[in-house]
Design an enzyme around this catalytic site. Structure first.
Site, PDB file in Angstrom:
ATOM      1  N   HIS A   1       0.896  -1.273  -0.072  1.00 24.93           N
ATOM      2  CA  HIS A   1       0.148  -0.017  -0.043  1.00 24.93           C
ATOM      3  C   HIS A   1       1.091   1.210   0.008  1.00 24.93           C
ATOM      4  CE1 HIS A   1      -3.235   2.627   0.971  1.00 24.93           C
ATOM      5  NE2 HIS A   1      -4.166   1.861   0.709  1.00 24.93           N
TER       6      HIS A   1
ATOM      7  N   ASP B   1      -7.990  -5.454   0.222  1.00 26.75           N
ATOM      8  CA  ASP B   1      -8.390  -6.243  -0.886  1.00 26.75           C
ATOM      9  C   ASP B   1      -8.027  -7.546  -0.682  1.00 26.75           C
ATOM     10  OD1 ASP B   1      -9.788  -4.120  -2.237  1.00 26.75           O
ATOM     11  OD2 ASP B   1      -7.743  -3.309  -3.097  1.00 26.75           O
TER      12      ASP B   1
HETATM   13  N1  ACO Z   1       3.755  -7.708  -4.892  1.00 20.19           N
HETATM   14  C1  ACO Z   1       5.173  -7.729  -5.036  1.00 20.19           C
HETATM   15  N2  ACO Z   1       6.226  -6.864  -4.876  1.00 20.19           N
HETATM   16  C2  ACO Z   1       5.374  -5.438  -4.557  1.00 20.19           C
HETATM   17  C3  ACO Z   1       4.088  -5.457  -4.260  1.00 20.19           C
HETATM   18  C4  ACO Z   1       3.187  -6.507  -4.587  1.00 20.19           C
HETATM   19  N3  ACO Z   1       1.950  -6.540  -4.096  1.00 20.19           N
HETATM   20  N4  ACO Z   1       3.670  -4.041  -4.080  1.00 20.19           N
HETATM   21  C5  ACO Z   1       4.810  -3.508  -4.115  1.00 20.19           C
HETATM   22  N5  ACO Z   1       5.828  -4.206  -4.332  1.00 20.19           N
HETATM   23  C6  ACO Z   1       7.251  -3.786  -4.387  1.00 20.19           C
HETATM   24  C7  ACO Z   1       7.566  -3.067  -5.619  1.00 20.19           C
HETATM   25  O1  ACO Z   1       7.797  -3.848  -6.583  1.00 20.19           O
HETATM   26  C8  ACO Z   1       8.802  -2.172  -5.300  1.00 20.19           C
HETATM   27  O2  ACO Z   1       9.817  -3.085  -5.027  1.00 20.19           O
HETATM   28  P1  ACO Z   1      11.461  -2.273  -5.447  1.00 20.19           P
HETATM   29  O3  ACO Z   1      11.433  -1.252  -4.172  1.00 20.19           O
HETATM   30  O4  ACO Z   1      12.191  -3.402  -5.464  1.00 20.19           O
HETATM   31  O5  ACO Z   1      11.135  -1.619  -6.864  1.00 20.19           O
HETATM   32  C9  ACO Z   1       8.546  -1.899  -3.513  1.00 20.19           C
HETATM   33  O6  ACO Z   1       7.421  -2.980  -3.367  1.00 20.19           O
HETATM   34  C10 ACO Z   1       7.515  -0.673  -3.554  1.00 20.19           C
HETATM   35  O7  ACO Z   1       6.379  -0.650  -4.004  1.00 20.19           O
HETATM   36  P2  ACO Z   1       5.668   0.481  -5.013  1.00 20.19           P
HETATM   37  O8  ACO Z   1       5.207  -0.266  -6.264  1.00 20.19           O
HETATM   38  O9  ACO Z   1       6.939   1.229  -5.415  1.00 20.19           O
HETATM   39  O10 ACO Z   1       5.047   1.020  -4.067  1.00 20.19           O
HETATM   40  P3  ACO Z   1       3.591   2.112  -4.592  1.00 20.19           P
HETATM   41  O11 ACO Z   1       3.324   2.778  -3.194  1.00 20.19           O
HETATM   42  O12 ACO Z   1       3.723   2.785  -5.596  1.00 20.19           O
HETATM   43  O13 ACO Z   1       2.459   1.163  -4.856  1.00 20.19           O
HETATM   44  C11 ACO Z   1       0.500  -0.334  -4.527  1.00 20.19           C
HETATM   45  C12 ACO Z   1       1.591   0.468  -3.864  1.00 20.19           C
HETATM   46  C13 ACO Z   1       0.267   0.067  -5.813  1.00 20.19           C
HETATM   47  C14 ACO Z   1      -0.575  -0.593  -3.857  1.00 20.19           C
HETATM   48  C15 ACO Z   1       1.379  -1.863  -4.697  1.00 20.19           C
HETATM   49  O14 ACO Z   1       1.912  -2.256  -3.806  1.00 20.19           O
HETATM   50  C16 ACO Z   1       0.781  -2.654  -5.691  1.00 20.19           C
HETATM   51  O15 ACO Z   1       0.694  -2.668  -6.695  1.00 20.19           O
HETATM   52  N6  ACO Z   1       0.133  -3.690  -4.864  1.00 20.19           N
HETATM   53  C17 ACO Z   1      -0.898  -4.817  -5.606  1.00 20.19           C
HETATM   54  C18 ACO Z   1      -2.104  -4.176  -5.814  1.00 20.19           C
HETATM   55  C19 ACO Z   1      -2.888  -3.871  -4.676  1.00 20.19           C
HETATM   56  O16 ACO Z   1      -3.141  -4.681  -4.022  1.00 20.19           O
HETATM   57  N7  ACO Z   1      -3.583  -2.671  -4.805  1.00 20.19           N
HETATM   58  C20 ACO Z   1      -4.477  -2.428  -3.830  1.00 20.19           C
HETATM   59  C21 ACO Z   1      -4.133  -1.322  -3.003  1.00 20.19           C
HETATM   60  S1  ACO Z   1      -5.545  -0.809  -1.841  1.00 20.19           S
HETATM   61  C22 ACO Z   1      -6.386   0.267  -2.496  1.00 20.19           C
HETATM   62  O17 ACO Z   1      -6.157   0.665  -3.348  1.00 20.19           O
HETATM   63  C23 ACO Z   1      -7.889  -0.001  -2.074  1.00 20.19           C
END
Ligand code: ACO
Length: 436
Positions: A310, A367
């Protein structure tokens, strides 16, 4: 008390050694923000913050969230208390009006929601025009925009929005249920005034004219709680979209429809559908989750552990904690043994013990378990994000109202740092090479 504290100032030293003093604003919960509202005017500089990782786009009195501590409060009330003691109608009133209603206010609000549940009969033709394969989020967003055509007084910005707000909160259920009924070829079930908010929606979803249908109280309670947990979440992608569109003076239906569209994406509200698809895939492939975890850690795989991570929570999402506890209770109450719940729990345990997820502070979000409850209620997977949208409606509305009520609101218009070509001159087509 929140506000600009004259005693606190940050100092920015620019490359030409010029110093700019920036006031520091302290929020109601002691959050500190550097107020850069006059920065460009005072220095000629803008700030760059792609993805708004560090940018407060507004002040707001609606929802407080501390991602490090895992705290979420609507108008000061902890989400745990509201989920246990309140209901969705009351929580909606709280978010929109700022206070919990007294009995008279709550009854009158509930009555208004009941009275405004029908949609114009002509709108039924729209549902017939969509192919059965349409995603219900496409239908929902289009129908919400269409409401502005049926209530054109919404275009008058000086008129009160209260009735439009009631219509939106009430009709969103009818639209959602109608789009589902159309997609499965069943007759539309009209709203029933004797039922309260959640039960009325479930009745429209699951009743058929040929049979009696009683809404099981356990389903109604489960839905109520899900809606409360989704009701607001400060400046997330869809809420910021609502505020952005609202800031242009667009009517409330247009602003909310744009929020619905922003919510649809799989990185936002669409994640609840993506989680169940992921769990189903793991189940189909006979994986215990370990292969999927490995793939999710590998950036080249294109996979992510959906429902994990998140932008603001670097701790367990408090909503996920409540939903996880409810999963066991609700499934037991319905005598359902869902293998996806076991897979989800194993995935969570594996991820929380894995360095990759621990180092990045990736925890289950709202979620991760919500889809399992929706499956248990009988909601089809394509409707998951629609349920999220029904739940988020009061939060979007409260934010729309907040931006409209503030005398200081200006149109949202960020700056950019241009990195394209510098000035060049037009070349007639016959003088351009093969690959200009
Ligand atoms: N699975 C694997 N790796 C992940 C995940 C995941 N679910 N989420 C983040 N990471 C990793 C990223 O690849 C990144 O790695 P790095 O530092 O090696 O590049 C690091 O963790 C940081 O993640 P970001 O994507 O930069 O974080 P951001 O804040 O931009 O994104 C998000 C947050 C979009 C929620 C992300 O965690 C994600 O895509 N999760 C899966 C989708 C999801 O569950 N979305 C619902 C969110 S809740 C809502 O909106 C109601």
């Amino acid at each position: 008390m929140a506000g600009s504290d004259k005693k606190l100032t940050a100092k920015l030293v620019l490359p030409d050694s010029k110093e700019v003093a920036l006031p520091v604003m302290v929020g109601a919960e002691d959050e500190h923000a550097i107020d850069i509202r006059n920065l460009r005017q005072d220095s000629g500089y803008v700030t760059l913050d792609t993805g708004y990782m560090n940018t407060g786009s507004t002040t707001s009195a609606i929802t407080y969230l501390d991602g490090e501590q895992g705290i979420l409060r609507y108008r000061g009330y902890p989400i745990e208390e509201l989920a246990e003691k309140s209901n969705f109608v009351e929580t909606s009133y709280l978010l929109i009006n700022g206070q919990l209603p007294n009995k008279t206010q709550r009854d009158s609000f509930g009555r208004m929601l009941t009275r405004h549940s029908l949609i114009h009969e002509d709108m039924h033709q729209f549902f017939a025009g969509y192919p059965p394969t349409s995603h219900p989020m496409a239908v929902l967003s289009a129908m919400v925009t269409s409401l502005s055509a049926y209530y054109p007084d919404c275009l008058d910005r000086s008129a009160p929005v209260d009735l439009h707000i009631t219509r939106l909160l009430s009709k969103v259920r009818t639209i959602a249920a109608f789009s589902y009924k159309k997609s499965i070829g069943q007759p539309l079930i009209y709203p029933k005034n004797s039922l309260n908010y959640g039960a009325n929606f479930l009745h429209m979803m699951f009743a058929v004219p040929s049979e009696d249908y009683e809404v099981p109280p356990v389903l109604e309670k489960a839905l109520n709680q899900l809606l409360i947990l989704h009701a607001d979440h400060e400046q997330n992608c869809s809420t910021s979209t609502v505020r952005m569109v609202g800031s242009s003076g667009a009517n409330v239906y247009a602003a909310i429809a744009s929020g619905i569209l922003a919510l649809w994406g799989p990185l936002h509200g669409g994640a609840n559908q993506a989680v169940i698809e992921m769990l189903e895939q793991i189940h189909r492939e006979g994986d215990d989750g370990s292969k999927f975890i490995e793939a999710a850690k590998d950036k080249k795989s294109g996979r992510k552990l959906m429902g994990f991570g998140h932008r603001v929570y670097k701790n367990y999402d408090p909503r996920a904690k409540i939903i996880k506890e409810q999963c066991d209770r609700i499934l037991a109450g319905l005598h359902i043994n869902d293998p996806l719940l076991d897979i989800a729990k194993k995935l969570e345990a594996a991820a929380l013990g894995d360095d990759y997820f621990v180092e990045r502070k990736l925890y289950p979000n709202v979620d991760f378990y919500s889809g399992i409850i929706m499956r248990a209620i009988g909601i089809p997977i394509e409707m998951f994000t629609v349920i999220f949208a029904i739940g988020r409606m009061p939060g979007w509305i409260a934010n729309y109202k907040e931006i409209m009520d503030e005398a200081t609101t200006r149109i949202y218009r960020p700056r950019q740092v241009y990195v394209g070509p510098t000035e060049r001159h037009y070349v007639p087509i016959e003088k351009r090479g093969k690959n200009p």
